[in-house]
Design an enzyme around this catalytic site. Structure first.
Site, PDB file in Angstrom:
ATOM      1  N   LYS A  41      30.025  36.176  37.196  1.00 45.94           N
ATOM      2  CA  LYS A  41      31.868  35.633  38.025  1.00 45.94           C
ATOM      3  C   LYS A  41      31.262  34.481  38.966  1.00 45.94           C
ATOM      4  O   LYS A  41      32.575  34.590  39.395  1.00 45.94           O
ATOM      5  CB  LYS A  41      31.693  37.090  38.645  1.00 45.94           C
ATOM      6  CG  LYS A  41      32.640  38.199  37.180  1.00 45.94           C
ATOM      7  CD  LYS A  41      32.894  39.513  38.176  1.00 45.94           C
ATOM      8  CE  LYS A  41      32.622  40.649  36.705  1.00 45.94           C
ATOM      9  NZ  LYS A  41      31.700  40.663  35.854  1.00 45.94           N
ATOM     10  N   SER A 101      33.233  44.586  40.903  1.00 49.32           N
ATOM     11  CA  SER A 101      32.773  43.898  39.823  1.00 49.32           C
ATOM     12  C   SER A 101      33.929  43.685  38.802  1.00 49.32           C
ATOM     13  O   SER A 101      33.276  43.905  37.819  1.00 49.32           O
ATOM     14  CB  SER A 101      31.315  43.788  39.073  1.00 49.32           C
ATOM     15  OG  SER A 101      30.714  42.951  38.517  1.00 49.32           O
ATOM     16  N   SER A 122      26.963  40.017  35.422  1.00 42.38           N
ATOM     17  CA  SER A 122      28.147  39.505  36.878  1.00 42.38           C
ATOM     18  C   SER A 122      27.942  38.814  37.843  1.00 42.38           C
ATOM     19  O   SER A 122      28.774  38.521  38.133  1.00 42.38           O
ATOM     20  CB  SER A 122      28.743  41.357  37.276  1.00 42.38           C
ATOM     21  OG  SER A 122      29.131  41.541  36.151  1.00 42.38           O
TER      22      SER A 122
END
Length: 504
Positions: free
Chosen positions: A132, A187, A129
């Site tokens: 991101k 997330s 993640s």
């Protein structure tokens, strides 16, 4: 085993890798055994530790990613392409932490871009993640934070098994700022997918993220999914993740979201009362609020990628970025990031940089042209003065007519706003004819001290004085405007210069 994060409202249990993550600011990959702190005789030959076992890319790093960059073209400096720990201490520099286990890590100064120390900085690894950050840096500037968007069912389809979710419900409206809190704090892959569909779809967003990575010179990064979910060939590096964090933190909204510890998130609508509920979400960055001066950025975890973390911290006016990837144990990613930050602040001014974070590439001609100032009153813009070759006779006629008509209207307005003087007369009571051509020539015939003559002469002066239109009078402009209206194909010289008395 994949861990279940307490902040996730719902997380599917499945045999496939689960993408989870939370927000942090700028942390690079987790470390390896530290190098000796003895001073290096030259920048190119600093002490370094032997490469840790298993330094090959993790499973899932596709063939398209390749190995670390060739030494001849390593972004940020040749030493950053080496597998061993790179550090160049001066006298009195503290030793690197001895407990670093991350397969790749980096610590750098956010302001100068100087890389203070690194290990396997360009090693391509699954980012989880932390990718991101690139998603936010690419998409966040495109939508106003107060914009509301109603989520369609199709926008929540195709979420990978085990995805981390903030809990978005279909057919309900959400503000953009709520969606971004879902991205940074929880997330949430569901929030990423909704924003991606708002941006034109998943494929378009992935393509834009890859373009953004290229512009930032993040050459180790291959984007396959916008949220960082495990996909074949999707990789990044400690160096690239640090570039993403550094670029993102320059956006105040990015910085604000990643530093947010808790927030209220819109829930479902109660079928009985019709009222919409809300629930609390918390940032899963375990250093946020615990490590002094931590700004945030992003953390991540999947079964395949392991733990990754990028963070930023500020102390005594200095901001450091750190990234740690794939330590031996998931929980160690925070400990090793904190240890690197402690070392970085203590080593200020005591180490030579081993590389540099590069700046974003600017396409040729992309820089904005300076703003054009408005032309002064009564002066034609330079572009119009130079456009003789572009305007035909009809165009010049229209331009001249419009200018003359505007001046005539201004003169009429000016005349109406002040009292009209009495009509001057010649000796014997004969009135002066109302032709402006007479006034300059017969004023001397009016008896001395006759104020109306002077007033009449002043009122006949063209708007802006003699310099504005070559000394022509207001009534001459009136006649010219009428003449231009009758003949739109008059010659340019006849429409833009006075008939006589022309001034330079």
């Amino acid at each position: 085993m994949q861990q279940r994060s307490p902040h996730v409202s719902r997380r599917a249990r499945a045999g496939r890798p689960a993408a989870a993550g939370a927000v942090a600011v700028l942390v690079l990959a987790a470390g390896a055994p530290a190098a000796s702190s003895a001073p290096s005789p030259s920048p190119s030959a600093s002490p370094s530790s032997a490469p840790a076992a298993g330094a090959a890319p993790a499973a899932g790093a596709g063939a398209g990613a390749g190995a670390a960059q060739d030494a001849a073209a390593v972004v940020g400096g040749e030493r950053l392409g080496r597998p061993a720990v790179q550090v160049a201490p001066r006298t009195g520099a503290p030793e690197l932490p001895a407990t670093l286990t991350g397969r790749s890590w980096l610590i750098a100064d956010a302001a100068t871009g100087e890389v203070l120390a690194a290990r396997n900085a360009h090693l391509p690894l699954p980012p989880a993640s932390t990718l991101k950050m690139l998603f936010a840096d690419t998409v966040l500037p495109k939508f106003d934070r107060t914009l509301e968007h109603r989520v369609a069912p199709a926008e929540l389809a195709a979420l990978g098994a085990g995805s981390s979710l903030v809990g978005i419900k279909e057919n309900l409206p959400y503000r953009v700022e709520d969606l971004w809190r879902g991205v940074f704090l929880a997330s949430g892959n569901d929030a990423v997918h909704v924003l991606s569909h708002m941006n034109g779809g998943l494929a378009r967003t992935v393509a834009q993220m890859q373009e953004r990575a290229t512009a930032l010179q993040a050459r180790d990064t291959r984007v396959v999914s916008p949220e960082g979910y495990d996909q074949d060939g999707q990789v990044s590096s400690a160096y690239d993740l640090t570039l993403f964090a550094r670029a993102g933190l320059r956006n105040p909204d990015f910085r604000g979201y990643c530093a947010t510890r808790t927030a209220r998130f819109p829930g479902a609508v109660d079928k009985t009362t019709g009222q919409r509920s809300a629930f609390d979400i918390a940032n899963t960055d375990r250093l946020l609020g615990k490590y002094p001066g931590l700004i945030g950025v992003k953390n991540g975890y999947t079964t395949n990628a392991g733990a990754t973390f990028t963070g930023a911290a500020e102390r005594d006016g200095r901001t450091l970025l750190v990234t740690v990837m794939h330590p031996e144990q998931q929980a160690k990613v925070y400990d090793e990031a904190a240890a690197l930050l402690d070392w970085g602040f203590a080593a200020a001014g005591k180490v030579e940089p081993v590389g540099r974070l590069v700046e974003e590439e600017t396409a040729p001609g992309e820089s904005a042209a300076p703003a054009t100032e408005a032309p002064a009153t009564g002066v034609l813009p330079h572009a119009i003065q130079q456009a003789d070759h572009a305007l035909g006779p009809a165009g010049w006629t229209a331009l001249a007519f419009g200018t003359a008509l505007a001046l005539w209207a201004a003169g009429r307005l000016r005349t109406r706003r002040r009292p009209h003087p009495a009509t001057p007369v010649l000796p014997g009571g004969i009135p002066i004819p109302p032709r402006p051509d007479y006034a300059p020539h017969i004023a001397h015939s009016v008896p001395t001290g006759t104020a109306p003559a002077a007033s009449a002469r002043r009122s006949a002066t063209a708007v802006g004085g003699a310099t504005a239109v070559g000394g022509t009078t207001r009534r001459r402009l009136t006649r010219r405007a009428r003449s231009l209206a009758r003949s739109t194909r008059a010659r340019l010289a006849a429409t833009t210069t006075p008939r006589r008395g022309r001034r330079s």
